[in-house]
Design an enzyme around this catalytic site. Structure first.
Site, PDB file in Angstrom:
ATOM      1  N   ASP A 484      35.593  -3.078  13.886  1.00  0.00           N
ATOM      2  CA  ASP A 484      34.434  -2.248  13.526  1.00  0.00           C
ATOM      3  C   ASP A 484      33.791  -1.575  14.716  1.00  0.00           C
ATOM      4  OD1 ASP A 484      34.256  -2.660  10.755  1.00  0.00           O
ATOM      5  OD2 ASP A 484      33.390  -4.642  11.055  1.00  0.00           O
TER       6      ASP A 484
HETATM    7  C1  GLC Z   1      33.916  -9.270  11.984  1.00  0.00           C
HETATM    8  C2  GLC Z   1      33.837  -8.544  10.655  1.00  0.00           C
HETATM    9  C3  GLC Z   1      35.190  -7.998  10.260  1.00  0.00           C
HETATM   10  C4  GLC Z   1      35.753  -7.168  11.389  1.00  0.00           C
HETATM   11  C5  GLC Z   1      35.782  -7.949  12.692  1.00  0.00           C
HETATM   12  C6  GLC Z   1      36.231  -7.139  13.859  1.00  0.00           C
HETATM   13  O1  GLC Z   1      34.713 -10.394  11.848  1.00  0.00           O
HETATM   14  O2  GLC Z   1      33.385  -9.408   9.630  1.00  0.00           O
HETATM   15  O3  GLC Z   1      35.079  -7.210   9.095  1.00  0.00           O
HETATM   16  O4  GLC Z   1      37.021  -6.766  11.003  1.00  0.00           O
HETATM   17  O5  GLC Z   1      34.491  -8.442  12.966  1.00  0.00           O
HETATM   18  O6  GLC Z   1      35.376  -6.089  14.178  1.00  0.00           O
END
Ligand code: GLC
Length: 796
Positions: A484
């Protein structure tokens, strides 16, 4: 050795031996609707279904002292006025003895002080209420008189509004005491359900009554926090407790608490027991419904019966996959703690923990799709229900919501490149485990218009992703992919995600395998063709010489390349090219070798290297985060789990097992005081050596890491893989293992599998014998439901 606790002999409990742990060590008590988070010192909050919308008790984020409030007891001896809490918090009066045993959806706190032994058992009942069954024993020789004060701080409705708009929100609180029934009731005459700061709110009351009661007689109560606590005091020294006298404050405004005062006579030597109840009933059922529940649970034999059933529930749940291996730590995770964590993660997504405040994001679509692996073996009907629920958050064009609110509906669409891809994976996993092909025919509505079968939803997702590739056939990065925080390199629609390409290739392969079983050979071939095209493109454009780059940016630059100053290599870009069968055997080994060489730490491989030290607005949040934490170079366990998977697929059992062992939550690497969080569940990440707090972990409990770690160990290390035709056996265990056993329930039959590795090394299945008859391949055929099958496997 952990100085704060140990696993019980049968591994079913983690026993915390002192209250001053480096962080609150938490457990989940739940019946799937009513949930209480309980720390080892009595802290934590409760909610009904939604931690944001229907919060029952408060918990203060960023609180000092930490972990306040909770469900607290105060024992006050009448003669001396001395009082303490048998959970240590909130009085923090030193206890002579203390332990907390966190078990599967229950916790026991045992303590002693001033000659009084206390045993508290916490769990959530089959009805929507939490119980604290207590026993006290006076070890002195003379009878003693106490008052027991049970207290909670109430939230009553929307937790975020309570937090940010308390001065107004408190005007709708109502707490009253039914003296005849000796039950305290609380509710709110207003209920915010629309998200965001908007004046457009429904004209409605919170739809529940909270109630609190005890099996002991109640001689006093409080509903007003200020009356109970007194001025300029805290939970540590409430005035009412200090003076031994509740104020009997009912309220129609103000901060709400639920406090019951119960007299307690403790004769010498005997145990005196009882129960404290806190629960909710729907308003439409009236307060009478609560009175009926109170009557039911004041009967301690009912409490005991339900506790016994909770134990039976978990025994059955865990019995779906039990392993006996040469490594007790593996057994502990496979048999108890990993299944427990994944069930919890499935239930609460990323919404209710000590790190996810339950206030913001609802349920993540990608997270939830992955979480479905959690209960699949034991509770596939829950997975089916979730698949159907999530299909309703898909749109007609195949795009999906990125997050949604299960209770109140609605959510957010963002355009992350990977999000639609996880739905096909949860469906194919479900089909392989259950053989329930009827799922594909079930029709559900699209979030925008019309309806489609699960098959159509799934194929729609794939169509959508395939229709949004770059001119080089690579998935567009958009506002992010699985990571993200790579959130500003693809917003203009040019950047490409190599990781998403790997995921896409894997999904296309999995879907093609499903289509073959449906007799849609042509469609399967078409997907396989697209898969090759994408893989070829990755190999043509994204090979950096020693590893795969992570992606391209809108501005034409790349990330994850040796040409970059920072962020030169990303773990996920290597693992997923193996998992998605993008890399040739040589490139697969080279890429994973580079990852091992450049990313590995004593706690396992980092997510990227070197961590970003300079903010790059053309990449985004990952570069704003301090180096060594979170997505900027931490040992991010979710990504570690994929590296383990990739290494297992390559047959490199030593490396896979090395990563697996390093990642175990009770392997703190630096020291437990630095690791901080619970040693019985995975945390999202552990700080890497790139930060001075190397070894510090965070975001324990709700994490996709747990799901993939379980998959790694059961399917890829122990090698028992559910497949369409049966259980496939493909072990990848470290050298030195000579034998292990797995008992696995699959499609209604019980498989007792013994794997022998006479030479203590080697990864090829040489012989499979089922009930005395040799098989020609590694897939155990389906057995009659209800039957038990003996399987002997030889690996060499
Ligand atoms: C957190 C979020 C997940 C995302 C990950 C990497 O675990 O819940 O959705 O893919 O971070 O950013």
């Amino acid at each position: 050795m952990n100085p704060y606790g140990y696993f019980s002999k049968d591994d079913h409990e983690f026993v915390i031996t002192r209250p001053d742990t480096p962080a609150p060590w938490v457990n989940y008590l739940t019946n799937g609707r009513y949930t209480a988070l309980l720390s080892h010192t009595g802290g934590g909050y409760s909610f009904f279904v939604s931690p944001r919308d229907s919060r029952i008790t408060r918990w203060r984020y960023n609180s000092l002292p930490v972990d306040r409030p909770g469900r607290y007891l105060y024992l006050r001896e009448r003669k001396s006025g001395h009082f303490w809490s048998p959970t240590w918090q909130p009085t923090c009066v030193q206890l002579d003895a203390y332990s907390c045993r966190h078990g599967l959806n229950y916790s026991r706190i045992l303590s002693g002080h001033e000659g009084v032994e206390a045993e508290l058992l916490y769990f959530v009942g089959e009805d929507d209420l939490e119980l604290c069954k207590f026993r006290f024993r006076n070890k002195l020789e003379q009878p003693r008189q106490f008052d027991l004060f049970a207290s909670v701080e109430l939230c009553l409705g929307h937790a975020l509004v309570d937090l940010i708009n308390q001065p107004n929100d408190q005007h709708f609180n109502e707490v009253l005491f039914d003296a005849g029934a000796q039950v305290l009731f609380a509710t709110k005459r207003y209920w915010v359900t629309f998200s965001g700061a908007t004046v457009k709110q429904a004209n409605q009351a919170w739809d529940h009554w909270a109630f609190m009661a005890s099996s002991l007689p109640v001689i006093g109560f409080d509903g007003s926090r200020s009356e109970f606590i007194g001025r300029w005091r805290s939970e540590e020294n409430p005035l009412a407790v200090e003076e031994g006298r509740c104020r009997n404050s009912a309220i129609t405004s103000g901060d709400a608490v639920g406090v019951l005062q119960c007299p307690l006579e403790l004769p010498p030597g005997q145990w005196v027991e009882g129960v404290i109840l806190l629960g909710v009933v729907p308003k439409e059922q009236g307060r009478e419904a609560a009175l009926a529940l109170v009557q039911k649970y004041r009967d301690l034999s009912e409490v005991d019966r339900q506790f016994a059933r909770l134990g039976e529930h978990w025994e059955e749940y865990l019995s779906h996959c039990q392993a006996r291996t040469p490594v007790t730590e593996v057994d502990r995770m496979v048999n108890v703690w990993n299944p427990y964590q994944v069930q919890t993660t499935f239930q609460f997504s990323r919404s209710a923990s000590y790190y996810h405040g339950g206030l913001l994001f609802g349920r993540g679509y990608r997270d939830s799709c992955q979480d479905q692996y959690g209960p699949l073996k034991a509770r596939s009907e829950q997975v089916k229900e979730r698949i159907l629920e999530m299909s309703r958050y898909g749109l007609r064009d195949g795009s999906v919501y990125h997050l949604y609110y299960p209770l109140t509906g609605g959510g957010e669409r963002t355009g992350h490149s990977d999000t639609p891809l996880w739905f096909p994976l949860s469906v194919t996993s479900y089909l392989k485990e259950t053989g329930d092909w009827g799922l594909l025919k079930i029709e559900t509505p699209y979030a925008d218009e019309g309806k489609g079968t699960i098959y159509e939803h799934l194929m729609g997702n794939i169509r959508y992703v395939l229709a949004h590739l770059s001119s080089r056939h690579l998935p567009l990065f958009g506002p992010g992919d699985w990571n993200d925080t790579l959130d500003y390199l693809g917003r203009q629609g040019r950047g490409e995600s190599v990781m998403s390409a790997g995921i896409l290739c894997y999904v296309l392969r999995e879907t093609a395998r499903m289509l073959e079983r449906l007799g849609r050979t042509k469609d399967a071939e078409a997907l396989e063709e697209r898969r090759r095209q994408i893989a070829d493109s990755v190999n043509e454009h994204c090979w950096d010489g020693r590893w795969y780059i992570r992606g391209t940016r809108d501005d034409g630059g790349v990330i994850g390349s040796s040409r970059c100053d920072e962020g030169q290599i990303f773990l996920n870009a290597q693992s997923w090219m193996v998992i998605g069968d993008v890399a040739s055997p040589e490139r697969a080994l080279a890429a994973m070798d580079a990852a091992r060489q450049l990313l590995d730490t004593p706690k396992g491989p980092k997510i990227l290297h070197p961590a970003y030290t300079r903010i790059d607005p053309g990449i985004g949040l990952a570069t704003r985060c301090v180096p060594g934490k979170k997505e900027n170079g931490a040992v991010f366990n979710h990504a570690v789990a994929w590296a383990i998977l990739a290494e297992s697929l390559l047959g490199r059992s030593e490396i896979a097992f090395d990563y697996y062992t390093k990642a175990l939550p009770f392997n703190p690497v630096v020291e437990p005081d630095r690791y901080e969080v619970e040693p019985y569940v995975y945390a999202e990440y552990v700080t890497s050596p790139d930060h001075p707090t190397f070894g510090q972990a965070s975001h324990s409990w709700l994490t996709g890491s747990a799901v993939w770690m379980l998959r790694d160990v059961t399917e890829h290390i122990l090698g028992i893989q559910p497949d369409y035709e049966g259980l496939r056996i493909q072990p990848c265990v470290p050298a030195g293992w000579k034998e292990y056993r797995v008992q696995r329930k699959f499609r209604g039959a019980q498989y007792d599998i013994r794997v022998a590795i006479p030479e203590g090394r080697g990864g090829t299945v040489k012989r499979v014998v089922v009930d005395g008859a040799a098989l020609s391949g590694p897939v155990l055929p389906l057995a009659k439901p209800g039957s038990t099958v003996q399987v002997e496997v030889e690996v060499g």
